[in-house]
Design a protein around this motif. Structure first.
Motif, PDB file in Angstrom:
ATOM      1  N   ILE A  32      46.264  94.924  31.654  1.00 11.93           N
ATOM      2  CA  ILE A  32      47.392  94.467  30.841  1.00 11.93           C
ATOM      3  C   ILE A  32      48.082  95.627  30.127  1.00 11.93           C
ATOM      4  O   ILE A  32      49.255  95.558  29.797  1.00 11.93           O
ATOM      5  N   ASP A  33      47.339  96.708  29.880  1.00 11.05           N
ATOM      6  CA  ASP A  33      47.886  97.902  29.233  1.00 11.05           C
ATOM      7  C   ASP A  33      47.105  99.106  29.743  1.00 11.05           C
ATOM      8  O   ASP A  33      46.046  99.442  29.217  1.00 11.05           O
ATOM      9  N   PRO A  34      47.609  99.784  30.788  1.00  8.84           N
ATOM     10  CA  PRO A  34      46.848 100.868  31.413  1.00  8.84           C
ATOM     11  C   PRO A  34      46.572 102.072  30.524  1.00  8.84           C
ATOM     12  O   PRO A  34      45.806 102.957  30.898  1.00  8.84           O
ATOM     13  N   ASN A  35      47.156 102.108  29.328  1.00  4.93           N
ATOM     14  CA  ASN A  35      46.836 103.178  28.384  1.00  4.93           C
ATOM     15  C   ASN A  35      45.567 102.875  27.596  1.00  4.93           C
ATOM     16  O   ASN A  35      45.077 103.734  26.869  1.00  4.93           O
ATOM     17  N   GLN A  36      45.055 101.650  27.725  1.00  7.49           N
ATOM     18  CA  GLN A  36      43.877 101.216  26.983  1.00  7.49           C
ATOM     19  C   GLN A  36      42.723 100.980  27.949  1.00  7.49           C
ATOM     20  O   GLN A  36      42.859 101.190  29.151  1.00  7.49           O
ATOM     21  N   ALA A  37      41.577 100.536  27.437  1.00 14.23           N
ATOM     22  CA  ALA A  37      40.349 100.454  28.228  1.00 14.23           C
ATOM     23  C   ALA A  37      39.832  99.034  28.397  1.00 14.23           C
ATOM     24  O   ALA A  37      39.994  98.188  27.513  1.00 14.23           O
ATOM     25  N   SER A  38      39.205  98.820  29.528  1.00 16.12           N
ATOM     26  CA  SER A  38      38.397  97.638  29.788  1.00 16.12           C
ATOM     27  C   SER A  38      37.037  98.120  30.270  1.00 16.12           C
ATOM     28  O   SER A  38      36.905  99.229  30.799  1.00 16.12           O
TER      29      SER A  38
END
Length: 155
Positions: free
Chosen positions: A105-111
Protein backbone atom coordinates in the motif's frame (compact mmCIF):
# COMPACT_ATOMS: atom_id res chain seq x y z
CA UNK A 1 21.63 -5.52 15.19
CA UNK A 2 19.48 -2.47 14.48
CA UNK A 3 17.11 -1.21 17.14
CA UNK A 4 13.81 0.28 16.06
CA UNK A 5 10.22 1.07 16.81
CA UNK A 6 7.29 0.50 14.46
CA UNK A 7 4.18 2.61 14.15
CA UNK A 8 1.02 1.88 12.25
CA UNK A 9 0.77 3.57 8.86
CA UNK A 10 -2.96 4.18 9.27
CA UNK A 11 -2.86 4.99 13.00
CA UNK A 12 0.38 7.01 13.22
CA UNK A 13 0.07 7.58 16.98
CA UNK A 14 -0.04 3.80 17.59
CA UNK A 15 3.12 1.71 17.91
CA UNK A 16 3.63 -2.04 18.16
CA UNK A 17 4.11 -2.83 21.85
CA UNK A 18 4.87 -6.05 23.73
CA UNK A 19 3.56 -6.17 27.30
CA UNK A 20 4.01 -9.36 29.30
CA UNK A 21 3.23 -11.56 26.32
CA UNK A 22 0.49 -9.43 24.77
CA UNK A 23 1.34 -7.70 21.48
CA UNK A 24 -0.86 -4.84 20.29
CA UNK A 25 -0.68 -1.41 18.79
CA UNK A 26 -1.05 1.35 21.32
CA UNK A 27 -0.42 5.03 21.95
CA UNK A 28 2.85 5.80 23.70
CA UNK A 29 2.26 7.75 26.90
CA UNK A 30 4.89 6.63 29.41
CA UNK A 31 8.55 5.60 29.60
CA UNK A 32 7.35 2.02 30.09
CA UNK A 33 5.38 2.29 26.81
CA UNK A 34 8.55 3.49 25.08
CA UNK A 35 10.47 0.48 26.42
CA UNK A 36 7.66 -1.89 25.38
CA UNK A 37 7.75 -0.43 21.84
CA UNK A 38 11.50 -0.81 21.30
CA UNK A 39 12.73 -3.85 19.36
CA UNK A 40 15.85 -5.25 17.82
CA UNK A 41 15.82 -6.66 14.28
CA UNK A 42 17.97 -9.81 14.24
CA UNK A 43 18.40 -9.96 10.48
CA UNK A 44 21.79 -9.28 8.91
CA UNK A 45 20.56 -5.84 7.86
CA UNK A 46 17.41 -3.76 8.09
CA UNK A 47 16.86 -4.07 4.34
CA UNK A 48 13.93 -5.24 2.26
CA UNK A 49 14.26 -8.94 1.47
CA UNK A 50 16.18 -9.76 4.67
CA UNK A 51 14.81 -12.26 7.20
CA UNK A 52 14.97 -11.79 10.94
CA UNK A 53 13.06 -11.63 14.18
CA UNK A 54 11.70 -8.75 16.21
CA UNK A 55 12.93 -9.13 19.80
CA UNK A 56 12.57 -6.84 22.79
CA UNK A 57 15.51 -4.50 23.07
CA UNK A 58 14.73 -3.44 26.66
CA UNK A 59 14.05 -5.28 29.91
CA UNK A 60 12.73 -7.87 30.20
CA UNK A 61 15.01 -9.26 27.51
CA UNK A 62 14.62 -12.61 25.78
CA UNK A 63 11.15 -12.06 24.28
CA UNK A 64 10.41 -12.28 20.55
CA UNK A 65 7.23 -11.57 18.58
CA UNK A 66 5.85 -15.02 17.76
CA UNK A 67 2.85 -16.20 15.75
CA UNK A 68 0.66 -18.49 17.87
CA UNK A 69 -1.27 -20.62 15.38
CA UNK A 70 -3.25 -22.22 18.23
CA UNK A 71 -4.58 -18.77 19.21
CA UNK A 72 -5.95 -17.82 15.80
CA UNK A 73 -2.56 -16.61 14.51
CA UNK A 74 -2.40 -13.94 17.21
CA UNK A 75 1.09 -12.51 17.67
CA UNK A 76 2.40 -12.91 21.21
CA UNK A 77 5.55 -12.11 23.10
CA UNK A 78 7.34 -15.41 23.71
CA UNK A 79 10.27 -15.85 26.08
CA UNK A 80 12.76 -17.81 23.99
CA UNK A 81 16.23 -17.57 25.49
CA UNK A 82 15.63 -20.25 28.13
CA UNK A 83 14.19 -22.92 25.81
CA UNK A 84 16.19 -26.09 26.35
CA UNK A 85 14.35 -28.50 24.04
CA UNK A 86 15.90 -28.06 20.56
CA UNK A 87 12.64 -28.99 18.79
CA UNK A 88 10.68 -26.34 20.72
CA UNK A 89 13.44 -23.78 20.16
CA UNK A 90 13.34 -24.46 16.40
CA UNK A 91 9.53 -24.13 16.36
CA UNK A 92 9.73 -20.77 18.14
CA UNK A 93 12.42 -19.61 15.69
CA UNK A 94 10.22 -20.61 12.73
CA UNK A 95 7.13 -18.95 14.24
CA UNK A 96 9.00 -15.71 14.90
CA UNK A 97 10.97 -15.21 11.68
CA UNK A 98 9.76 -12.67 9.14
CA UNK A 99 10.89 -11.28 5.81
CA UNK A 100 11.03 -7.48 5.72
CA UNK A 101 9.17 -6.41 2.56
CA UNK A 102 8.07 -3.19 0.96
CA UNK A 103 4.48 -2.53 1.98
CA UNK A 104 2.21 -2.93 -1.02
CA UNK A 105 0.00 0.00 0.00
CA UNK A 106 3.02 2.29 0.55
CA UNK A 107 6.32 0.97 -0.87
CA UNK A 108 8.29 3.46 1.24
CA UNK A 109 7.14 1.61 4.38
CA UNK A 110 7.52 -1.97 5.65
CA UNK A 111 5.50 -5.13 5.95
CA UNK A 112 6.62 -8.30 7.72
CA UNK A 113 5.79 -11.59 5.96
CA UNK A 114 5.96 -14.80 7.97
CA UNK A 115 8.59 -17.30 6.85
CA UNK A 116 6.68 -20.27 8.28
CA UNK A 117 3.30 -19.08 6.96
CA UNK A 118 4.30 -17.23 3.76
CA UNK A 119 0.76 -16.12 2.93
CA UNK A 120 0.51 -14.21 6.25
CA UNK A 121 1.74 -10.77 7.22
CA UNK A 122 1.91 -8.99 10.57
CA UNK A 123 -1.14 -6.75 10.71
CA UNK A 124 -3.25 -5.10 13.35
CA UNK A 125 -6.93 -5.81 13.74
CA UNK A 126 -8.95 -4.26 16.54
CA UNK A 127 -5.60 -2.93 17.87
CA UNK A 128 -4.24 -6.48 18.35
CA UNK A 129 -1.43 -7.93 16.23
CA UNK A 130 -2.12 -11.00 14.07
CA UNK A 131 -0.46 -12.85 11.20
CA UNK A 132 -3.06 -12.94 8.44
CA UNK A 133 -3.37 -12.90 4.67
CA UNK A 134 -3.85 -9.34 3.39
CA UNK A 135 -5.73 -8.54 0.20
CA UNK A 136 -8.11 -5.61 0.54
CA UNK A 137 -6.86 -2.02 0.74
CA UNK A 138 -7.83 -1.90 4.43
CA UNK A 139 -5.93 -5.11 5.21
CA UNK A 140 -2.90 -3.90 3.26
CA UNK A 141 -3.01 -0.64 5.23
CA UNK A 142 -3.18 -2.60 8.52
CA UNK A 143 -0.03 -4.52 7.47
CA UNK A 144 1.96 -1.37 6.73
CA UNK A 145 4.37 -0.08 9.39
CA UNK A 146 6.82 2.81 9.51
CA UNK A 147 10.25 2.06 10.91
CA UNK A 148 11.57 4.78 13.21
CA UNK A 149 14.49 5.07 15.63
CA UNK A 150 13.95 3.26 18.95
CA UNK A 151 11.59 5.07 21.29
CA UNK A 152 13.59 4.05 24.35
CA UNK A 153 17.13 5.27 24.87
CA UNK A 154 17.69 2.29 27.19
CA UNK A 155 18.05 -0.02 24.19
Amino acid sequence: MPKLSLFSNNFPDFFIVERSGDVDISKIETDEDRRNATFEWTGPALDFGESGRLVRATLPLGFCLRIDALEGFRVVGKFFTGIIDPDVAEEVREDSTFVLERAEIDPNQASFRSVRFPDRFLRHRDFHLFAEPVNTPGELQDACFRIVPPLSSEA
